[in-house]
Write a protein that holds these residues in place. Structure first.
Motif, PDB file in Angstrom:
ATOM      1  N   ILE A  73       0.745  -1.135   0.089  1.00 36.64           N
ATOM      2  CA  ILE A  73      -0.451  -0.067  -0.159  1.00 36.64           C
ATOM      3  C   ILE A  73       0.747   1.226   0.268  1.00 36.64           C
ATOM      4  O   ILE A  73       2.174   1.251   0.781  1.00 36.64           O
ATOM      5  CB  ILE A  73      -0.474   0.211   1.462  1.00 36.64           C
ATOM      6  CG1 ILE A  73      -1.990   1.008   0.898  1.00 36.64           C
ATOM      7  CG2 ILE A  73      -0.461   0.003   2.523  1.00 36.64           C
ATOM      8  CD1 ILE A  73      -3.889   1.010   1.982  1.00 36.64           C
ATOM      9  N   SER A  74       0.895   1.890  -0.503  1.00 35.99           N
ATOM     10  CA  SER A  74       1.516   3.353  -1.297  1.00 35.99           C
ATOM     11  C   SER A  74       0.336   4.979  -1.189  1.00 35.99           C
ATOM     12  O   SER A  74      -0.735   4.162  -1.095  1.00 35.99           O
ATOM     13  CB  SER A  74       1.775   3.830  -2.034  1.00 35.99           C
ATOM     14  OG  SER A  74       3.505   2.302  -2.822  1.00 35.99           O
ATOM     15  N   PHE A  75       0.924   6.106  -0.189  1.00 38.66           N
ATOM     16  CA  PHE A  75       0.352   6.963   0.072  1.00 38.66           C
ATOM     17  C   PHE A  75       1.136   7.987  -0.149  1.00 38.66           C
ATOM     18  O   PHE A  75       1.705   8.280  -0.397  1.00 38.66           O
ATOM     19  CB  PHE A  75       0.027   7.426   1.234  1.00 38.66           C
ATOM     20  CG  PHE A  75      -0.450   6.105   2.307  1.00 38.66           C
ATOM     21  CD1 PHE A  75      -2.518   6.133   2.532  1.00 38.66           C
ATOM     22  CD2 PHE A  75      -0.122   5.373   2.748  1.00 38.66           C
ATOM     23  CE1 PHE A  75      -3.014   5.334   2.954  1.00 38.66           C
ATOM     24  CE2 PHE A  75      -1.104   4.252   3.732  1.00 38.66           C
ATOM     25  CZ  PHE A  75      -2.256   4.233   3.054  1.00 38.66           C
ATOM     26  N   LEU A  76      -0.205   8.889  -1.686  1.00 36.20           N
ATOM     27  CA  LEU A  76       0.464   9.822  -2.074  1.00 36.20           C
ATOM     28  C   LEU A  76       0.010  10.679  -2.626  1.00 36.20           C
ATOM     29  O   LEU A  76      -1.132  10.958  -2.289  1.00 36.20           O
ATOM     30  CB  LEU A  76       1.125   9.037  -3.623  1.00 36.20           C
ATOM     31  CG  LEU A  76       1.391   7.763  -4.711  1.00 36.20           C
ATOM     32  CD1 LEU A  76       1.162   7.292  -5.908  1.00 36.20           C
ATOM     33  CD2 LEU A  76       2.847   8.163  -3.738  1.00 36.20           C
ATOM     34  N   ALA A  77       0.772  12.005  -2.076  1.00 33.36           N
ATOM     35  CA  ALA A  77      -0.075  13.834  -2.143  1.00 33.36           C
ATOM     36  C   ALA A  77      -0.265  13.774  -3.364  1.00 33.36           C
ATOM     37  O   ALA A  77       0.994  14.160  -4.504  1.00 33.36           O
ATOM     38  CB  ALA A  77       1.434  14.182  -1.661  1.00 33.36           C
ATOM     39  N   ILE A  78      -1.039  14.144  -3.735  1.00 34.57           N
ATOM     40  CA  ILE A  78      -1.210  14.636  -5.992  1.00 34.57           C
ATOM     41  C   ILE A  78      -1.819  16.207  -5.174  1.00 34.57           C
ATOM     42  O   ILE A  78      -2.769  16.521  -4.188  1.00 34.57           O
ATOM     43  CB  ILE A  78      -2.127  13.893  -6.699  1.00 34.57           C
ATOM     44  CG1 ILE A  78      -3.680  13.317  -5.919  1.00 34.57           C
ATOM     45  CG2 ILE A  78      -1.430  12.843  -6.227  1.00 34.57           C
ATOM     46  CD1 ILE A  78      -4.845  13.017  -6.851  1.00 34.57           C
ATOM     47  N   SER A  79      -2.498  16.682  -6.503  1.00 33.61           N
ATOM     48  CA  SER A  79      -2.947  17.934  -6.223  1.00 33.61           C
ATOM     49  C   SER A  79      -4.215  17.930  -6.152  1.00 33.61           C
ATOM     50  O   SER A  79      -5.471  16.517  -6.896  1.00 33.61           O
ATOM     51  CB  SER A  79      -2.883  18.704  -7.530  1.00 33.61           C
ATOM     52  OG  SER A  79      -3.363  18.114  -9.075  1.00 33.61           O
ATOM     53  N   ARG A  80      -5.218  18.915  -6.281  1.00 37.19           N
ATOM     54  CA  ARG A  80      -6.856  18.839  -5.627  1.00 37.19           C
ATOM     55  C   ARG A  80      -7.643  18.748  -7.436  1.00 37.19           C
ATOM     56  O   ARG A  80      -8.417  17.165  -7.265  1.00 37.19           O
ATOM     57  CB  ARG A  80      -7.276  19.428  -5.194  1.00 37.19           C
ATOM     58  CG  ARG A  80      -9.001  19.582  -5.139  1.00 37.19           C
ATOM     59  CD  ARG A  80      -9.266  21.526  -4.193  1.00 37.19           C
ATOM     60  NE  ARG A  80      -8.530  20.628  -2.755  1.00 37.19           N
ATOM     61  CZ  ARG A  80      -9.822  20.159  -2.100  1.00 37.19           C
ATOM     62  NH1 ARG A  80     -11.311  20.379  -1.253  1.00 37.19           N
ATOM     63  NH2 ARG A  80      -9.280  20.397  -0.469  1.00 37.19           N
TER      64      ARG A  80
END
Length: 114
Positions: A73-80
Motif C-alpha cells: 500500500i502506498s500513500f501519495l499526495a497529489i493536487s486537488r
C-alpha cells in the motif's frame, strides 16, 4: 464503522475518506493499493507514522493499522484537481454522510467518478 456526523477539520475528513477507501479495498479483495490524497499533511503523517494532528490522529492511527492487511500500500499526495474522488468523499463526509454501505455498495455519484 458508524455514520460520521461531525468532523472537526479538513484533515479529519480527509483521513476518514482514506479509511473508508481502504476498508472498501480490503472488502473487495485488493492486496496492492495506491491511495492518493490532496492533503499533504495527512499523507505525510500516515507515511511517517507521526500522528501529531490532534483532530485526525486517531483516524490516521486506524489507517496505519488497517494498512498492515495489504501486501503493498502506498500513500501519495497529489493536487486537488487530480483527485476528484477524494474531494467528493470528503465533501460528503463533512455534510454528515458516510454510511456503512459505502464499503459494500458505492453511491452512484461516486461510481461515476471512478
Amino acid at each position: 464503522m458508524s455514520n460520521i456526523s461531525i468532523l472537526l477539520s479538513v484533515s479529519a475528513a480527509e483521513a476518514s475518506a482514506i479509511r473508508v477507501g481502504i476498508i472498501a479495498a480490503i472488502k473487495a479483495g485488493y492486496s496492492h493499493v495506491v491511495v492518493e490524497s490532496d492533503n499533504q499533511g495527512v499523507i505525510n503523517r500516515i507515511n511517517s507514522k507521526t500522528f501529531s494532528a490532534w483532530e485526525s490522529s486517531s483516524v490516521e492511527r486506524d489507517i496505519s493499522l488497517i494498512s498492515s492487511r495489504f501486501t503493498c500500500i502506498s500513500f501519495l499526495a497529489i493536487s486537488r484537481s487530480c483527485n476528484r474522488v477524494a474531494d467528493w468523499i470528503v465533501k460528503t463526509i463533512r455534510k454528515g454522510g458516510c454510511p456503512d454501505e459505502w464499503t459494500r455498495v458505492l453511491p452512484p455519484d461516486l461510481r461515476k467518478l471512478l
